[in-house]
Motif scaffolding. Structure first.
Motif, PDB file in Angstrom:
ATOM      1  N   GLY A  81       0.817  -1.203   0.000  1.00  7.31           N
ATOM      2  CA  GLY A  81       0.000   0.000   0.000  1.00  7.31           C
ATOM      3  C   GLY A  81       0.851   1.253   0.000  1.00  7.31           C
ATOM      4  O   GLY A  81       1.785   1.398  -0.774  1.00  7.31           O
ATOM      5  N   ASP A 103       0.948  -9.144  -0.956  1.00  5.84           N
ATOM      6  CA  ASP A 103      -0.263  -8.426  -0.543  1.00  5.84           C
ATOM      7  C   ASP A 103      -1.461  -9.131  -1.168  1.00  5.84           C
ATOM      8  O   ASP A 103      -1.488  -9.358  -2.379  1.00  5.84           O
ATOM      9  N   ASP A 105      -4.541  -7.908  -1.223  1.00  2.00           N
ATOM     10  CA  ASP A 105      -5.608  -6.966  -1.549  1.00  2.00           C
ATOM     11  C   ASP A 105      -5.570  -6.545  -3.018  1.00  2.00           C
ATOM     12  O   ASP A 105      -4.577  -6.741  -3.724  1.00  2.00           O
ATOM     13  N   THR A 106      -6.661  -5.916  -3.430  1.00  2.00           N
ATOM     14  CA  THR A 106      -6.747  -5.259  -4.731  1.00  2.00           C
ATOM     15  C   THR A 106      -6.903  -3.756  -4.498  1.00  2.00           C
ATOM     16  O   THR A 106      -7.288  -3.316  -3.408  1.00  2.00           O
ATOM     17  N   ASN A 111      -7.376   4.340  -2.187  1.00  2.00           N
ATOM     18  CA  ASN A 111      -5.917   4.179  -2.212  1.00  2.00           C
ATOM     19  C   ASN A 111      -5.242   5.268  -3.037  1.00  2.00           C
ATOM     20  O   ASN A 111      -4.030   5.499  -2.918  1.00  2.00           O
ATOM     21  N   SER A 126      -4.959  -6.826  -8.617  1.00  2.17           N
ATOM     22  CA  SER A 126      -4.120  -7.302  -7.523  1.00  2.17           C
ATOM     23  C   SER A 126      -2.937  -6.367  -7.292  1.00  2.17           C
ATOM     24  O   SER A 126      -2.212  -6.020  -8.230  1.00  2.17           O
ATOM     25  N   LYS A 127      -2.735  -5.961  -6.037  1.00  2.79           N
ATOM     26  CA  LYS A 127      -1.595  -5.103  -5.715  1.00  2.79           C
ATOM     27  C   LYS A 127      -0.270  -5.796  -6.028  1.00  2.79           C
ATOM     28  O   LYS A 127       0.673  -5.167  -6.511  1.00  2.79           O
ATOM     29  N   HIS A 150      -2.679 -12.968   1.692  1.00  2.66           N
ATOM     30  CA  HIS A 150      -2.494 -12.315   2.978  1.00  2.66           C
ATOM     31  C   HIS A 150      -1.528 -13.135   3.833  1.00  2.66           C
ATOM     32  O   HIS A 150      -1.463 -14.368   3.712  1.00  2.66           O
TER      33      HIS A 150
END
Length: 280
Positions: A81, A103, A105-106, A111, A126-127, A150
């Motif tokens: 992030g 990571d 998360d997306t 963000n 996807s990050k 995660h």
């Protein structure tokens, strides 16, 4: 092949600021000519005393031997992030040869105010995969091992395997402690960073150090802190990530004084920097 490649590197080298360098276009041409990876061509050039010109502005600090160390190093960045995106960018530009990017998360629209890897076209992506693409666009010599998962107690050691340094760019305290414990079991240095509003903190935790446990103990901890109220303006993660990258460089290059057992607390609103003794 190495001898032939060294000969070609020397033939294509030129002088810049008193240093023998090889331009990026020539490195690319040698990749094609010899069928080698960008990183291998750069390593052969460095071992022949020729600096890839892309690293010329790092030369005074890093040197030829240091650039070889960086290209041979692996750094795991956990969390992609606000902090992690800036860290990945800095490591790629310095020429760290392998980045493990983790990571699950997306990207979402909130963000966009601070996360370097996020852009409108990347929303819902996807990050980890965006990080891989970003690094490929910056420095093709850097390999990114992307894990769109995660961190859990079950996968932490597997994800960190092979890393020389781990960067904590997470935003949940229980996950940070889990990450520190996993790095400790593997004997890997950890660079911690956290942000809240205009304030940020950085600390380097080596194997055997109490680190975050000296601050939070071994019991239950809240998921998040004051950052929930203060938010994360764009410049704060840049400020903290820059220091995290510098701590990584000091470990990989074996120089400088680490922020070990010392928490650097930066307050950009009031223009202050404090060093707090932690866990001595």
């Amino acid at each position: 092949m190495d001898a032939a490649l060294r000969t070609r590197v020397k033939a294509l080298a030129e002088m810049a600021d008193g240093v023998q360098v090889i331009p990026l276009a020539a490195v690319r041409a040698l990749e094609q000519e010899f069928g080698l990876s960008r990183r291998m061509v750069e390593l052969v050039a460095l071992e022949a005393g020729v600096l890839p010109r892309r690293y010329l502005r790092s030369y005074g600090t890093v040197g030829l031997a240091g650039q070889i160390k960086l290209l041979r190093a692996t750094v795991a960045v956990i969390g992609l992030g606000g902090l992690g995106g800036n860290v990945v960018e800095g490591l790629a530009r310095m020429g760290v040869g392998r980045i493990i990017a983790v990571d699950g998360d997306t990207f979402v629209d909130h963000n966009l105010n601070r996360q370097l890897l996020s852009e409108e076209a990347a929303l819902t992506r996807s990050k980890a995969e965006v990080a891989r693409a970003r690094v490929a666009a910056i420095n093709a010599a850097v390999e990114v091992v992307a894990h769109a998962v995660h961190l859990t107690p079950q996968n932490v050691e597997e994800l960190l395997g092979g890393a020389d340094v781990v960067v904590d760019a997470l935003d949940r305290l229980p996950a940070r402690l889990m990450l520190q414990d996993g790095a400790q079991r593997l004997g890997i240095p950890l660079i911690h960073g956290a942000i809240a509003g205009y304030v940020g903190q950085v600390m380097t935790i080596l194997p055997g150090d109490a680190g975050l446990h000296a601050m939070y103990g071994d019991g239950e901890v809240p998921a998040q802190g004051i950052e929930v109220e203060l938010g994360c303006p764009a410049a704060t993660p840049m400020m903290v990530a820059a220091w995290q990258v510098q701590e990584v460089m000091k470990i990989l290059l074996g120089r400088g004084q680490l922020l070990r057992n010392r928490m650097m607390l930066m307050d950009a609103e009031w223009g202050t920097v404090e060093i707090l003794e932690i866990g001595r």
